[in-house]
Design a protein around this motif. Structure first.
Motif, short mmCIF file in Angstrom:
data_model
loop_
_atom_site.label_atom_id
_atom_site.label_comp_id
_atom_site.label_asym_id
_atom_site.label_seq_id
_atom_site.Cartn_x
_atom_site.Cartn_y
_atom_site.Cartn_z
N THR B 100 0.86 -1.03 -0.01
CA THR B 100 -0.03 -0.10 0.16
C THR B 100 0.77 1.28 0.08
N THR B 101 0.38 2.33 -0.48
CA THR B 101 1.20 3.69 -0.57
C THR B 101 1.00 4.54 0.80
N GLY B 102 -0.11 4.33 1.37
CA GLY B 102 -0.30 5.13 2.66
C GLY B 102 -1.28 4.43 3.63
N PHE B 103 -1.52 5.06 4.69
CA PHE B 103 -2.58 4.62 5.86
C PHE B 103 -3.07 6.07 6.34
N TYR B 104 -4.57 5.85 6.18
CA TYR B 104 -5.32 7.15 6.37
C TYR B 104 -5.96 6.76 7.77
N SER B 105 -5.71 7.49 9.02
CA SER B 105 -6.50 7.00 10.01
C SER B 105 -7.23 8.14 10.54
N VAL B 106 -8.71 7.79 10.76
CA VAL B 106 -9.75 8.81 11.10
C VAL B 106 -10.07 8.22 12.59
N PRO B 107 -10.19 9.13 13.59
CA PRO B 107 -10.54 8.70 14.82
C PRO B 107 -12.01 8.00 14.73
N PRO B 108 -12.25 7.19 15.61
CA PRO B 108 -13.61 6.36 15.77
C PRO B 108 -14.72 7.30 16.07
N GLU B 109 -14.56 8.42 16.74
CA GLU B 109 -15.56 9.00 17.25
C GLU B 109 -15.82 10.19 16.26
N SER B 110 -15.62 10.07 15.01
CA SER B 110 -15.48 11.37 13.94
C SER B 110 -16.76 11.56 13.65
N VAL B 111 -17.93 10.84 13.66
CA VAL B 111 -19.47 11.19 13.46
C VAL B 111 -19.56 12.15 14.46
N GLU B 112 -19.35 11.78 15.72
CA GLU B 112 -19.84 12.65 16.80
C GLU B 112 -19.32 14.02 16.85
N LEU B 124 -2.41 11.11 8.04
CA LEU B 124 -2.32 10.38 6.86
C LEU B 124 -0.50 9.85 6.94
N TYR B 125 -0.51 8.49 6.59
CA TYR B 125 1.13 8.10 6.63
C TYR B 125 1.23 7.59 5.26
N LEU B 126 2.31 8.23 4.75
CA LEU B 126 2.54 8.00 3.42
C LEU B 126 4.22 7.15 3.26
N ASP B 127 4.31 6.36 2.33
CA ASP B 127 5.36 5.82 1.92
C ASP B 127 6.41 6.63 1.00
N TYR B 128 7.09 7.07 1.67
CA TYR B 128 8.11 8.25 0.70
C TYR B 128 8.81 7.54 -0.25
N SER B 134 2.42 11.28 -3.98
CA SER B 134 1.59 12.58 -4.19
C SER B 134 0.13 12.60 -4.60
N VAL B 135 -0.17 11.47 -5.49
CA VAL B 135 -1.58 11.42 -5.84
C VAL B 135 -2.46 11.08 -4.56
N VAL B 136 -1.95 10.14 -3.93
CA VAL B 136 -2.62 9.79 -2.61
C VAL B 136 -2.90 10.92 -1.80
N GLN B 137 -2.00 11.65 -1.54
CA GLN B 137 -2.04 12.91 -0.72
C GLN B 137 -2.99 13.87 -1.25
N GLU B 138 -2.85 14.06 -2.68
CA GLU B 138 -3.75 15.17 -3.14
C GLU B 138 -5.26 14.76 -3.04
N GLU B 139 -5.53 13.32 -3.12
CA GLU B 139 -6.79 12.78 -3.20
C GLU B 139 -7.39 12.76 -1.61
N VAL B 140 -6.61 12.64 -0.60
CA VAL B 140 -7.01 12.79 0.70
C VAL B 140 -7.00 14.14 0.85
N ASN B 141 -6.31 14.93 0.61
CA ASN B 141 -6.36 16.64 0.79
C ASN B 141 -7.86 17.06 0.19
N SER B 142 -8.03 16.58 -1.11
CA SER B 142 -8.94 16.78 -2.02
C SER B 142 -10.35 16.58 -1.30
N THR B 143 -10.38 15.06 -0.66
CA THR B 143 -11.75 14.72 0.02
C THR B 143 -11.91 15.40 1.33
N THR B 144 -10.78 15.73 2.09
CA THR B 144 -10.80 16.66 3.22
C THR B 144 -11.61 17.84 2.69
N ARG B 145 -10.95 18.60 1.91
CA ARG B 145 -11.48 19.94 1.40
C ARG B 145 -13.10 19.80 0.97
#
Lengths: 304, 399
Positions: B100-112, B124-128, B134-145
């Motif tokens: 995998t290229t990265g690991f994206y961790s979201v707190p379990p209580e995110s909805v609350e 976000l952890y990335l394998d440098y 960079s594509v994974v990073q952009e995609e995660v950032n884009s989703t966050t935004r």
């Protein structure tokens, strides 16, 4: 004005100039004649600082081609064999462009162009594009371009090559008008042209000057004043002896029924005809030309 | 300053040439056509109606996600990312094995947290070692935004009277393009702006090789000008024409609705890039005997130039290395992306332009100074290289 000293130039294994030495005096019109590949254009290009020699130097008005090429370029007007003008330019614009490149003061450019267009008879075509001009008209504009900065030295390389007789005569007339005021080098294949225009003529071959002098001096080196050519019926061995005995006869050449006799005086033509009597079929006389000198020089040196 | 006279006349004559004007307007027409096609293509991508001819990034990279509330993971673009639901430990193992290229961790209580209006901190952890990071990073950032924007919109919608109508002149816009479209848009814009530099290379060929072919060069060399005057004068005229064309292209792009950030700086960078590019073309023109030779040389030159400009740009997309800024095209693309450019990065690019320019014009002048190169018989490339390196002395140079 121009001093060529020990000039040599090779293109690969071909030696175009071989220790060429030549002087051109101020206000003189020097003709350079020579067969194709003699080194005329190479010599001219070196004087104009277009080519660099392998050895030797050229001083133009006290400037060396090695030290002051830009100074020399600014005092020379050069007309190559083909005028090679920018086709898309209008005649006036072309002259303006070169005036600016030569550094002619802005205020002087237009009056100078008008003057030159009038000199070469092109005033009425000033606003026409070069690509509409015939070869003769291009050559006229080429001359105007070479004179646009009022140079001290003008170099013409075969200026009448490929032109009709009338246009050639016009170009010769322009050159004649410049004589005395400017120092001129004229490279030509046409002996009549050199004879008509030049103060001195240099015969160049294999990159060296083979002979040089005024046209009259050169002609007198080869022949007497008159060449008499006769066609004779039944030539006799005694004819040569009888003709050679006459005082004004310089030389006689017999080839079959053709006798070529060099004479110092016309007076003895009748005596020669008397010797041959009724066997004379045709008579022709001519004065020696520079062409005879040229051919003779090359023949004497076994270079033809 | 004789080169200015040459520049002025060359520029004037080129601009007045019918052939040039035809090419000039033909290029602008092609630009219009490209913009139309590009806009239509971009719209299709946004509407998920892209045609099969578009490059697919499906499954481009794998991302392990730990998001029990699925608040973020369901919004990640599954057309680009293979999403694997993992625990922390599983993800580390997979990262270590390169699965995998990265690991994206979201707190379990995110909805609350969202419901309470609190901030959600994701990691976000990335394998440098992986260039796809960079594509994974952009995609995660884009989703966050996008999610942030969606929440904001939802909040605004809830506070807005239900029967309210939009005031005239107000349009609703969305933000957050997909990563492929972002890349294509930025690179495409940069390439479009640099394109005129490639379209006018033939001008310098015509200007210099034409002098040899038409034999007008003999007269030009007989003028009281140095070789540098001739080379610089002619090159500068071509750079000016390129500058004019780039300016027009930028105006057209702006008029077509493209957002060109910092247009003044972008224009300067593109025009400065034209200087070494023309310099390289001038070397070919100075050496070539005729148009045919020059044409072959130009093809090689453009391959080299494209490589110099585009490879660092692509390198930056994958690795974001400092060295990639050597290409002015990288800088331009980054400006379009809204990135802040450090002075050292600008300096790197400018240094490249200056060094390349000095080198190319130096070689061109040295070549044009040689009468054997201009009038023949022309020496071989190897001999010229030896001469230029000073390993063999050449006698026939004029000023």
């Amino acid at each position: 004005m121009i001093n060529i000293d020990g000039l040599s130039k090779s293109f690969g294994s071909i030696k175009a100039l071989d220790n060429l030495n030549l002087n051109v005096k101020k206000g003189e019109l020097l003709g350079i004649i020579g067969p194709n590949g003699a080194g005329k254009t190479t010599a001219i290009r070196i004087i104009c600082c277009i080519l660099k020699p392998d050895h030797g130097d050229v001083m133009v008005d006290g400037y060396s081609i090695h030290k002051d090429p830009l100074k020399i370029k600014s005092i020379i007007g050069y007309l190559p064999e083909e005028p090679n003008l920018y086709e898309r330019f209008k005649a006036r614009d072309l002259l303006k462009y070169f005036s600016e490149l030569y550094g002619v003061p802005r205020a002087d450019i237009n009056p100078r162009i008008d003057e030159l267009l009038e000199l070469v008879g092109m005033t009425h075509r000033a606003e026409d594009r070069i690509n509409t001009f015939s070869k003769g008209l291009r050559q006229r504009i080429g001359i105007a371009r070479a004179l646009v900065h009022d140079p001290k030295v003008i170099i013409f390389d075969e200026p009448t090559m490929g032109l009709d007789p009338a246009t050639s005569q016009t170009i010769r007339h322009f050159i004649d008008q410049l004589k005395g005021d400017k120092t001129i080098i004229l490279c030509t294949h046409y002996m009549d042209e050199a004879d008509q225009l030049c103060d001195r003529v240099a015969i160049l071959n294999h990159g060296r000057i083979r002979d040089m002098g005024t046209p009259h001096d050169l002609k007198s080196k080869v022949h007497a004043d008159i060449i008499l050519t006769l066609r004779v019926k039944n030539p006799l061995p005694s004819d040569q002896e009888a003709i050679s005995g006459l005082t004004s006869v310089e030389a006689i050449e017999i080839g079959g029924d053709k006798y070529i006799i060099s004479l110092n005086s016309r007076k003895e033509i009748s005596k020669i005809i008397d010797v041959l009597g009724s066997r004379v079929l045709a008579v022709n006389t001519k004065e020696p030309k520079l062409e005879d000198v040229f051919i003779s020089t090359l023949e004497n040196r076994g270079m033809r | 300053m004789n080169f200015i006279t040459i520049t002025r006349w060359e520029f004037k004559n080129t601009i007045q040439s019918r052939k040039f004007l035809l090419i000039f307007f033909l290029q602008i027409s092609v630009l219009f056509l490209m913009l139309m096609v590009f806009n239509s293509f971009a719209q299709n991508m946004e509407n998920n109606e892209a045609l099969s001819i578009t490059p697919s990034l499906s499954g481009f990279a794998t991302l392990d996600v730990n998001d029990q509330g699925a608040l973020f993971s369901k919004r990640l673009n599954s057309e680009v990312l293979n999403i694997e639901n993992s625990t922390y430990q599983q993800a580390w193992n997979r990262l270590a094995r390169g699965l995998t290229t990265g690991f994206y961790s979201v707190p379990p209580e995110s909805v609350e947290l969202v419901q309470n209006g609190d901030q959600v901190e994701t990691v976000l952890y990335l394998d440098y070692r992986d260039p796809k990071r960079s594509v994974v990073q952009e995609e995660v950032n884009s989703t966050t935004r996008a999610l942030s924007s969606a929440l904001t919109t939802s909040y605004l919608e809830s506070s807005r009277p239900q029967n309210a109508t939009k005031p005239p002149g107000v349009t609703q816009t969305t933000s957050g393009e997909s990563v492929p479209l972002q890349i294509i848009r930025k690179v495409m814009l940069a390439v479009l702006l640099f394109l005129p530099l490639f379209l006018f290379g033939n001008l310098i060929i015509d200007s210099l090789v034409g002098e040899k072919e038409r034999k007008t060069g003999e007269i030009l060399v007989a003028m009281p000008l140095t070789s540098a005057d001739i080379i610089i004068g002619k090159s500068l005229a071509v750079v000016m024409i390129m500058a004019l064309q780039v300016g027009m292209w930028m105006l057209i792009l702006l008029a077509a609705g493209f957002s060109l950030k910092n247009p003044g700086f972008v224009y300067l960078m593109v025009v400065l890039t034209a200087i070494p590019l023309v310099g390289l073309t001038t070397i070919i023109a100075a050496y070539s005997k005729n148009y045919k030779e020059a044409g072959i040389g130009l093809t090689f030159a453009y391959v080299i130039i494209s490589g110099i400009l585009i490879i660092p740009l692509l390198g930056y997309i994958s690795r974001q290395s400092f060295g990639a800024n050597v290409s002015p095209m990288t800088l331009v693309m980054r400006i379009f992306s809204g990135e802040i450019i450090a002075p050292a990065e600008i300096l790197l690019s400018l240094s490249f332009i200056v060094v390349f320019s000095l080198l190319s014009y130096g070689i061109s002048v040295a070549l044009f100074r040689r009468d054997d190169v201009v009038f023949g018989p022309r020496p071989g490339i190897l001999r010229i290289i030896l001469d230029l390196m000073g390993l063999k002395r050449h006698k026939n140079r004029s000023k």
